[in-house]
Design an enzyme around this catalytic site. Structure first.
Site, PDB file in Angstrom:
ATOM      1  N   SER A 194      -1.591  -3.828   6.406  1.00  0.00           N
ATOM      2  CA  SER A 194      -0.464  -3.003   6.998  1.00  0.00           C
ATOM      3  C   SER A 194      -0.033  -3.809   8.570  1.00  0.00           C
ATOM      4  CB  SER A 194      -0.866  -1.885   6.805  1.00  0.00           C
ATOM      5  OG  SER A 194       0.260  -0.923   7.193  1.00  0.00           O
ATOM      6  N   ASP A 222      -0.675  -5.483   1.728  1.00  0.00           N
ATOM      7  CA  ASP A 222       0.353  -4.559   1.513  1.00  0.00           C
ATOM      8  C   ASP A 222       1.176  -4.211   2.606  1.00  0.00           C
ATOM      9  OD1 ASP A 222       1.297  -2.858  -0.615  1.00  0.00           O
ATOM     10  OD2 ASP A 222       0.536  -1.049   0.270  1.00  0.00           O
ATOM     11  N   HIS A 348      -2.533   1.933  -1.277  1.00  0.00           N
ATOM     12  CA  HIS A 348      -2.199   1.105  -0.282  1.00  0.00           C
ATOM     13  C   HIS A 348      -3.507   0.306   0.448  1.00  0.00           C
ATOM     14  CE1 HIS A 348      -0.103   0.175   3.357  1.00  0.00           C
ATOM     15  NE2 HIS A 348      -1.057   0.910   4.132  1.00  0.00           N
TER      16      HIS A 348
END
Length: 386
Positions: A194, A222, A348
């Site tokens: 992220s 992700d 995630h």
């Protein structure tokens, strides 16, 4: 053909024809058959600039089901006066190199997470490579056990602040912790989840010429600029429904697993306790308050996709579920600028949910892109004997 249809076709083909996933037949990640919904995204010479101290103790009486030394060999606090930070680091460094190349995996977590988010992945990488690899993870500023040396100084969380921290720590780690290893055999891969993916991407250009020669790739987990920017608009709701305090560490772990913020209990046991600290009342409170980062959010993902695609090194993007690519990533993928892998069975936190499959993908990425592993055999001068 519309962009949405292009995305669906591209992601479908990649998720259904991934050779790495074939290696997992006969053995899946626990709970990998449950898809669930994803959460908001996580959101010169340096030698004399550092002071080190071993950290073999914890500041609370809670003993987690798993401890850091199950996954890493060292947990060290490294003071960097020029950055006003004492980094809490976890790493494993082999004493020697077996073979022509040593993969060095350097991780950066996302907002609200910690270095131990990569613990289970680091162990799986060691298992896959018979421990012939190096792994470094750490807590970023405002997270986990990393502290500001002088708390009275301004504490900023712009992307450039994270980038400068990461750059400084990486340069030090390679020059000091890996100095006993042959430089020409080091093959460094940056891996960011992220926000960490954005930091890894923008750190590359700041590296010294010598270090750039050792970096063979950048991997992002992700993170898509367009989706991440939209997710920031939903952070208020996320903060409202996410507890900051629990009666104890076990309750905190249970809550995160039950809400699929960390789907694999084995990973949650080591990753979640690192997000909290104990209070005098016996309860535990979250260390990082994402609300503190609000003034800096808009800098985190700007121009990420274009910058990632244009990096002059090998690139890997692993997405969870049905995340869509934005325009820059679609064009880059069609031009073969980077490798794209989709894990339909992950939330995630890819490194926590599917550590074995992620490790296999990273090992394959290293082998395919590291020219130190290429051996060209010549038949020149040979003869066949009858």
């Amino acid at each position: 053909m519309g962009d949405d249809l292009k995305r669906k076709i591209l992601l479908h083909n990649l998720s259904s024809n991934n050779p790495i996933l074939e290696k997992l037949k006969g053995g899946q990640e626990p709970n990998s058959n449950e898809e669930g919904s994803d959460s908001i995204g996580d959101l010169p010479s340096l030698k004399n600039d550092y002071k080190r101290q071993d950290n073999n103790s914890t500041n609370c009486t809670y003993i987690p089901p798993s401890q850091w030394n199950t996954y890493f060999r060292s947990n060290e606090h490294i003071k960097v006066q020029s950055r006003n930070i004492e980094f809490n680091t976890y790493y494993t460094v082999p004493s020697s190199i077996l073979g022509p190349s040593l993969p060095v995996f350097i991780f950066h977590h996302g907002a609200g997470s910690s270095g131990l988010s990569f613990a289970n992945l680091a162990r799986n990488l060691g298992d896959q490579l018979n421990n012939n690899c190096c792994c470094l993870s750490f807590d970023a500023r405002g997270h986990g056990g990393t502290k500001f040396i002088d708390a009275k100084q301004a504490q900023n969380y712009f992307r450039d602040d994270f980038v400068d921290d990461f750059h400084t720590l990486v340069e030090y780690f390679v020059s000091e912790k890996l100095k006993h290893l042959p430089t020409e055999k080091l093959s460094i891969i940056f891996i960011g989840h992220s926000l960490g993916g954005s930091i890894c991407t923008f750190t590359y250009s700041k590296l010294s010429i010598e270090l750039k020669k050792q970096v063979i790739g950048v991997a992002m987990f992700d993170i898509v600029e367009e989706a991440a920017t939209l997710a920031l608009e939903k952070v208020n709701h996320f903060l409202q429904v996410t507890p900051n305090m629990f009666s104890g560490y076990e309750e905190a772990i249970d809550w995160h697993v039950s809400h699929e913020l960390s789907r694999l209990r084995e990973s949650a046991d080591i990753a979640i306790p690192a997000l909290f600290k104990s209070t005098e009342s016996g309860k535990v409170v979250r260390i990082t308050n994402l609300e503190t980062f609000r003034p800096f959010w808009r800098t985190w993902f700007s121009d990420l996709s274009k910058s990632f695609v244009s990096l002059p090194t090998c690139k890997l993007l692993i997405l969870a579920g049905n995340d869509n690519l934005d325009r820059e990533l679609i064009i880059g993928q069609m031009q073969g600028k980077y490798q794209l892998v989709v894990f339909q069975d992950s939330g995630h936190f890819i490194q926590e949910d599917t550590p074995r499959k992620t490790a296999l993908t990273l090992v394959d990425f290293w082998k395919r892109n590291d020219n130190k592993n290429v051996v060209i055999k010549s038949n020149w001068g040979s003869s066949n004997k009858v």
